[in-house]
Scaffold this motif. Structure first.
Motif, PDB file in Angstrom:
ATOM      1  N   ASN A  26       1.021  -1.191  -0.033  1.00  0.00           N
ATOM      2  CA  ASN A  26       0.061   0.031   0.135  1.00  0.00           C
ATOM      3  C   ASN A  26       1.014   1.058  -0.223  1.00  0.00           C
ATOM      4  O   ASN A  26       1.745   1.335   0.886  1.00  0.00           O
ATOM      5  N   TYR A  27       0.863   1.924  -1.059  1.00  0.00           N
ATOM      6  CA  TYR A  27       1.722   3.063  -1.394  1.00  0.00           C
ATOM      7  C   TYR A  27       0.610   4.240  -1.375  1.00  0.00           C
ATOM      8  O   TYR A  27       0.151   4.378  -2.344  1.00  0.00           O
ATOM      9  N   GLY A  28       0.636   5.244  -0.262  1.00  0.00           N
ATOM     10  CA  GLY A  28      -0.297   6.442  -0.344  1.00  0.00           C
ATOM     11  C   GLY A  28      -1.782   6.256  -0.626  1.00  0.00           C
ATOM     12  O   GLY A  28      -2.234   6.661  -1.763  1.00  0.00           O
ATOM     13  N   LEU A  29      -2.429   5.540   0.281  1.00  0.00           N
ATOM     14  CA  LEU A  29      -3.944   5.175  -0.128  1.00  0.00           C
ATOM     15  C   LEU A  29      -4.053   4.360  -1.369  1.00  0.00           C
ATOM     16  O   LEU A  29      -4.998   4.687  -2.023  1.00  0.00           O
ATOM     17  N   VAL A  33      -6.592   0.884  -5.722  1.00  0.00           N
ATOM     18  CA  VAL A  33      -6.073   0.410  -6.868  1.00  0.00           C
ATOM     19  C   VAL A  33      -5.637  -0.932  -6.838  1.00  0.00           C
ATOM     20  O   VAL A  33      -5.553  -1.731  -7.743  1.00  0.00           O
ATOM     21  N   ASN A  34      -4.981  -1.356  -5.642  1.00  0.00           N
ATOM     22  CA  ASN A  34      -4.834  -2.755  -5.240  1.00  0.00           C
ATOM     23  C   ASN A  34      -5.637  -3.730  -5.257  1.00  0.00           C
ATOM     24  O   ASN A  34      -5.772  -4.753  -5.989  1.00  0.00           O
ATOM     25  N   ALA A  35      -6.879  -3.460  -4.784  1.00  0.00           N
ATOM     26  CA  ALA A  35      -7.947  -4.425  -4.735  1.00  0.00           C
ATOM     27  C   ALA A  35      -8.417  -4.715  -6.365  1.00  0.00           C
ATOM     28  O   ALA A  35      -8.999  -5.607  -6.854  1.00  0.00           O
ATOM     29  N   HIS A  84       4.521  -2.607  -8.301  1.00  0.00           N
ATOM     30  CA  HIS A  84       3.407  -1.829  -9.018  1.00  0.00           C
ATOM     31  C   HIS A  84       3.228  -0.288  -8.824  1.00  0.00           C
ATOM     32  O   HIS A  84       2.434   0.377  -9.339  1.00  0.00           O
ATOM     33  N   GLN A  85       4.615   0.213  -8.432  1.00  0.00           N
ATOM     34  CA  GLN A  85       4.639   1.716  -8.105  1.00  0.00           C
ATOM     35  C   GLN A  85       4.657   2.283  -9.507  1.00  0.00           C
ATOM     36  O   GLN A  85       4.048   3.482  -9.526  1.00  0.00           O
ATOM     37  N   SER A 280      -0.640  -6.189   1.118  1.00  0.00           N
ATOM     38  CA  SER A 280       0.372  -7.346   0.750  1.00  0.00           C
ATOM     39  C   SER A 280      -0.040  -8.512   1.520  1.00  0.00           C
ATOM     40  O   SER A 280       0.899  -9.587   1.315  1.00  0.00           O
ATOM     41  N   ASN A 281      -0.976  -8.725   2.295  1.00  0.00           N
ATOM     42  CA  ASN A 281      -1.290  -9.872   3.082  1.00  0.00           C
ATOM     43  C   ASN A 281      -2.695 -10.724   2.099  1.00  0.00           C
ATOM     44  O   ASN A 281      -3.739 -10.166   1.951  1.00  0.00           O
TER      45      ASN A 281
END
Length: 322
Positions: A26-29, A33-35, A84-85, A280-281
């Motif tokens: 998780n980078y900056g809220l 996007v991760n989901a 994914h940055q 990340s989990n």
């Protein structure tokens, strides 16, 4: 709701079992996007189409190019989170800002639109959009002269109207396609009458401020559209064999309308198991745990987006690596 999809990888039988999903930092809220990336990786059709693409202009601002890179990275059998940055910074340069609370549906639609705009291979871009395209026939009838105006429109997601009580996805779909009467200030222009008249249509718009509903909405692992809707609500061109759908991803939101956290449940192509990704989990879960996202409590995460894949009638999903 629309039809959507999962990546596979090969591993030696002698290797220890690892989670079939890769987590994402998780980078900056970036939880929203991760989901969404987890749901995109579950769309193995999307992964295959992007893998076929041979981009000519490889510039950093290209959303489809950066999406292609991160989805391919998410297929590898690595224990650490997928990088994914570059994708996050690419979205930021395309005005989907980092460090800002985002709405999953808005980001989802923005990514699909940017793919359409930025891919040089327009035929392939159209194939990608067609994965998610929902075709809807619009219907508007004047209640005075009975004149009917109809047309065809396309949606990339199907918005559901939720009652502040117990709901089921099936009932929400029926409500979406119900004929609604429009009167008084909602009168619509009738081409035959030449003025605004009371009408009935299949869509309605609710007015008000943004807030999160915590009411319960149940949804199935599989659904059949032809069993949910009446023949009147189905187009004459509707193919009955296209009515079977299976759930493949659930985007979950915890918190209130203006602030919160996104996670995802996704179903693996290879073994049909459900996995839960919280940045990340990542861990394997049961269908019963996915059902905990039905809602009904402000303390629990609530399903916000459901992604279903169309399954041809009489055919089972192919869960082999191919």
């Amino acid at each position: 709701m629309a039809g959507r999809f999962f990546s596979v990888f090969s591993r030696s039988l002698n290797q220890p079992f690892r989670s079939r999903l890769q987590g994402l930092m998780n980078y900056g809220l970036s939880c929203c996007v991760n989901a969404l990336l987890q749901s995109f990786s579950a769309t193995w059709e999307l992964v295959d189409l992007l893998d076929r693409w041979n981009p000519v202009d490889k510039y950093k601002e290209s959303v489809p190019l950066q999406l292609r890179k991160v989805l391919l990275a998410m297929q590898s059998d690595q224990s650490q989170p997928a990088p994914h940055q570059d994708f996050l910074h690419c979205l930021d340069r395309n005005y989907i800002r980092l460090h800002v609370q985002q709405d999953a549906v808005e980001v989802f639609l923005s990514i699909l639109n940017l793919i359409q705009q930025q891919m040089s291979d327009k035929a392939l871009a159209q194939e990608i959009q067609s994965l998610y395209k929902v075709t809807v026939e619009t219907y508007l009838q004047c209640l005075e002269c009975t004149y009917i105006e109809s047309g065809t429109s396309f949606l990339l997601s199907l918005p559901m109207h939720i009652k502040e009580s117990h709901n089921s996805l099936e009932d929400c779909i029926r409500l979406f396609f119900e004929l609604q009467e429009l009167r008084d200030r909602d009168n619509c222009y009738c081409e035959r009458c030449g003025e605004k008249k009371p009408s009935k249509q299949r869509f309605r718009n609710s007015r008000g401020y943004t807030r999160k509903l915590h009411c319960k909405v149940t949804f199935p692992e599989t659904l059949n559209i032809s069993e949910i809707l009446t023949a009147e609500a189905l187009s004459q061109s509707y193919v009955q064999s296209d009515s079977q759908y299976s759930l493949c991803a659930v985007i979950v939101h915890s918190g209130d309308a203006m602030f919160g956290h996104y996670t995802a449940y996704v179903r693996h192509k290879k073994d049909q198991s459900w996995y839960y990704a919280d940045d990340s989990n990542v861990r394997q879960v049961s269908w019963e745990e996915v059902q905990n996202t039905y809602g009904g409590s402000e303390r629990e995460g609530t399903a916000y987006m459901l992604l279903y894949r169309r399954t041809p009638e009489g055919k089972q999903q192919e869960w082999s690596s191919g």
